[in-house]
Design a protein around this motif. Structure first.
Motif, PDB file in Angstrom:
ATOM      1  N   THR A   1      64.521  61.577 121.228  1.00  0.00           N
ATOM      2  CA  THR A   1      65.631  60.630 121.054  1.00  0.00           C
ATOM      3  C   THR A   1      65.521  59.824 119.771  1.00  0.00           C
ATOM      4  O   THR A   1      66.466  59.104 119.417  1.00  0.00           O
TER       5      THR A   1
ATOM      6  N   ASP B   1      60.583  64.210 125.651  1.00  0.00           N
ATOM      7  CA  ASP B   1      61.974  63.780 125.776  1.00  0.00           C
ATOM      8  C   ASP B   1      62.208  62.496 124.981  1.00  0.00           C
ATOM      9  O   ASP B   1      63.208  62.361 124.263  1.00  0.00           O
ATOM     10  N   TYR B   2      61.277  61.542 125.127  1.00  0.00           N
ATOM     11  CA  TYR B   2      61.411  60.271 124.405  1.00  0.00           C
ATOM     12  C   TYR B   2      61.381  60.499 122.893  1.00  0.00           C
ATOM     13  O   TYR B   2      62.246  59.984 122.160  1.00  0.00           O
TER      14      TYR B   2
ATOM     15  N   LEU C   1      63.939  54.982 127.295  1.00  0.00           N
ATOM     16  CA  LEU C   1      63.665  55.840 126.169  1.00  0.00           C
ATOM     17  C   LEU C   1      62.840  57.200 126.230  1.00  0.00           C
ATOM     18  O   LEU C   1      62.840  57.709 127.235  1.00  0.00           O
TER      19      LEU C   1
END
Length: 352
Positions: free
Chosen positions: A171, A167-168, A23
């Motif tokens: 999402t 980045d996680y 994730l």
């Protein structure tokens, strides 16, 4: 099974499956440089202190993901610099207490003594390792004697960069704010480095340097915040430790330059001589009059961290009446709380 145990076991199952890993003076007349993202009559925001660090080793992607699952509005990565200029999520530049670095003989010669904030500190420093080298380390529980269930996960989780945290978060279907803290900016400045520039560069690259960006910035060093405010337009807050009054003159200056004052709990509810919680100060009201948000740290469930009159039993690791502590601060109108246990902060907020 205890509630803590159930949460930890659920987290372990998720990690094993790869789902987490993948994730009194008048207010200052000048307006603050930044817009305020919170209104003082809104419900308080829950900030996951270093992730869900009461349940899993701090500053790991797994701890951040668990915090989101437990209802946190904000996750807080502390940031230090690596040798190659990456922003690593660690509480301190020294790695000894929260990683297995001492178990890596290939790095034995990296142990050294450096000066941090005027104090000599001996250990392994993140800024002496490249990110690739740091990725060979694994996180460990910082308080293993208090958080034994979290310590069972020692050696499981990688260290992560702030880039990876963003980045996680990107999402997720829901909007989660990240609240990075620049650790020891003066330490880096003495080495000719700038953690402010490293963070500003990353935020600019990701177009997260905007006024309404879901990134807030914090530091214990006021000048560091003034420096980064010259490059980005994010919400900015000063962390203030200790106990005792904060002058109106200081609050006026902060209102001119900052969005938030982030206070040690003892600035609001001082501890009496016997360690019990005492009557509140007027700092929240005075800060609010000047347009400043008030964030408060750090709420932890274990007896060893609670005021003496909110502890239950004599075991320092046992949970005391943290719900009562949350209620005191929520009733006073604070804008956000930092907690190692975001689920408890959310539950107490819902009960208010």
């Amino acid at each position: 099974m205890s509630r803590k145990g159930a949460i930890l076991r659920a987290a372990a199952v998720l990690a094993a499956a790869g789902t987490l890993i993948g994730l009194a003076a008048a207010p200052a007349a000048a307006k603050p440089h930044h817009d305020h993202g919170n209104h003082h009559d809104a419900e308080p925001i829950v900030i996951a202190h270093r992730g869900a660090s009461g349940y899993l080793p701090e500053h790991t992607l797994e701890a951040y993901a668990l915090a989101v699952d437990l209802g946190a509005d904000v996750i807080e990565p502390d940031l230090v610099l690596t040798a190659d200029g990456e922003l690593l999520a660690r509480h301190e530049p020294v790695l000894d207490e929260t990683t297995d670095v001492a178990e890596h003989p290939e790095f034995a010669d990296r142990k050294t003594t450096k000066d941090i904030d005027g104090n000599p500190v001996t250990g392994f420093f993140a800024d002496d390792f490249t990110l690739a080298e740091l990725k060979t380390l694994r996180a460990e529980e910082r308080l293993p004697d208090i958080r034994t269930e979290s310590a069972e996960h020692d050696g499981e989780f990688q260290l992560v960069t702030y880039d990876e945290v963003l980045d996680y978060v990107g999402t997720l279907d829901e909007k989660i704010v990240t609240y990075p803290e620049m650790k020891h900016p003066s330490y880096y400045e003495e080495q000719g480095l700038s953690i402010e520039d490293a963070l500003a560069d990353l935020l600019e690259e990701r177009k997260l340097d905007r006024k309404r960006s879901p990134v807030w910035i914090q530091s214990f060093e006021y000048q560091s915040l003034l420096n980064i405010a010259e490059r980005v337009d994010n919400r900015i807050g000063l962390n203030i430790d200790g106990q005792g009054p904060i002058s109106n003159a200081d609050l006026n200056e902060y209102a001119d330059t900052l969005d938030t004052v982030s206070l040690n709990k003892n600035r609001i509810f001082p501890r009496a001589a016997d360690g019990s919680i005492s009557e509140p100060t007027d700092i929240v009201e005075r800060a609010h009059r000047r347009g400043l948000d008030v964030h408060v740290w750090t709420f932890r469930a274990e007896n060893t961290f609670l005021p003496a009159n909110l502890r239950e039993g004599t075991d320092p690791a046992a949970w005391g009446d943290i719900e009562a502590e949350f209620a005191l601060f929520y009733d006073l109108g604070v804008d956000a709380v930092f907690s190692d246990f975001p689920d408890l902060a959310v539950a107490a907020r819902d009960d208010c």
